[in-house]
Motif scaffolding. Sequence first.
Motif, PDB file in Angstrom:
ATOM      1  N   THR A 184       0.833  -1.206   0.000  1.00 21.03           N
ATOM      2  CA  THR A 184       0.000   0.000   0.000  1.00 21.03           C
ATOM      3  C   THR A 184       0.866   1.254   0.000  1.00 21.03           C
ATOM      4  N   GLU A 185       1.907   1.236   0.811  1.00 13.98           N
ATOM      5  CA  GLU A 185       2.812   2.386   0.884  1.00 13.98           C
ATOM      6  C   GLU A 185       3.518   2.605  -0.446  1.00 13.98           C
ATOM      7  N   GLU A 186       3.927   1.503  -1.102  1.00 15.68           N
ATOM      8  CA  GLU A 186       4.590   1.611  -2.402  1.00 15.68           C
ATOM      9  C   GLU A 186       3.644   2.188  -3.447  1.00 15.68           C
ATOM     10  N   THR A 187       2.367   1.752  -3.425  1.00 17.81           N
ATOM     11  CA  THR A 187       1.369   2.272  -4.370  1.00 17.81           C
ATOM     12  C   THR A 187       1.150   3.760  -4.163  1.00 17.81           C
ATOM     13  N   GLU A 188       1.004   4.157  -2.885  1.00 21.45           N
ATOM     14  CA  GLU A 188       0.797   5.575  -2.580  1.00 21.45           C
ATOM     15  C   GLU A 188       2.000   6.400  -2.998  1.00 21.45           C
ATOM     16  N   GLU A 189       3.191   5.867  -2.771  1.00 22.88           N
ATOM     17  CA  GLU A 189       4.412   6.575  -3.159  1.00 22.88           C
ATOM     18  C   GLU A 189       4.493   6.726  -4.675  1.00 22.88           C
ATOM     19  N   SER A 190       4.120   5.653  -5.400  1.00 24.37           N
ATOM     20  CA  SER A 190       4.132   5.697  -6.859  1.00 24.37           C
ATOM     21  C   SER A 190       3.141   6.730  -7.380  1.00 24.37           C
ATOM     22  N   GLU A 243       2.057   9.386  -5.798  1.00 25.67           N
ATOM     23  CA  GLU A 243       2.586  10.712  -5.479  1.00 25.67           C
ATOM     24  C   GLU A 243       3.669  11.115  -6.470  1.00 25.67           C
ATOM     25  N   GLN A 244       4.523  10.168  -6.845  1.00 27.91           N
ATOM     26  CA  GLN A 244       5.580  10.447  -7.810  1.00 27.91           C
ATOM     27  C   GLN A 244       4.986  10.801  -9.167  1.00 27.91           C
ATOM     28  N   ASN A 245       3.950  10.057  -9.594  1.00 28.48           N
ATOM     29  CA  ASN A 245       3.296  10.347 -10.872  1.00 28.48           C
ATOM     30  C   ASN A 245       2.646  11.722 -10.864  1.00 28.48           C
ATOM     31  N   GLU A 246       1.995  12.038  -9.736  1.00 30.36           N
ATOM     32  CA  GLU A 246       1.347  13.344  -9.634  1.00 30.36           C
ATOM     33  C   GLU A 246       2.383  14.462  -9.680  1.00 30.36           C
TER      34      GLU A 246
END
Length: 264
Positions: free
Chosen positions: A63-69, A71-74
Amino acid sequence: MLNRKIVFTILLSLLTLTSCGKKHNNTMEVTAETAIKQITENVKETESVKESAESTENVTEATEETEESEEQNEHQENDFAENVCIVGDSIALGYGAYQRVPSNHVFAKLNVAPSSVRDYTFDYGDGEYNALAILNTEQPDNIMLSMGVNDITTYSGEVFAEKYLDYIRDVRSYCPNAKIYIMGLTPVMSTCGYTDNKSINGYNKALKKAVEAENSDHITFVDVPQELYDANGFLKSDYSSGDGMHLTGAAYDVQLENILSYLN
């Protein structure tokens, strides 16, 4: 699977029980069996708890990796929007109209086409200038060229692509360090009376071939994302602003998300 430490514990329990003597042999056997059973159950329960904790930890990490990804895309999308200039027609105009890109980064008007873009001027600073002069001043990191549908009823695919390529080369000469993205012509709905997707697909194919023939790391043809198409190859109704050709704000979100895959 029981590890060595656990097996050793069980054996030690057996030896302890056996050493009590033969007098109470039957009792000892029952006691030993009970002890082994209890130890085994405790081990299984411990391992089950451990596996459950590891599973929860894995889910949390995913979940943390998905959220980080995300955020990076945004961040990447926002950074791109702040460092791009867009030149084109009424489709290009939507990037600014829907505030997906700062409106002062968008230089677009109705009826602009590769064959006529040099004839148009756009608001910039204290006056009006043609797009090449503006790009020469701005020197943006990224340039999106989004136009073409106004030419496809006039020229063949090959002539259309050559006229577009002439303008791309001019942009390249003014902004040699910029990354130039040539946006594919977006599909239309079946109700659109101006053109059809068979024609659009043919012109996209001709343009993509011409762009790739340039063999330049600075010029990229951007395919239309599949998400804009319905099952029959038409523009999805959810992405049509009402006339079957122009796009909604959500469609521009899809376009910008799609272009991120081309940035590197």
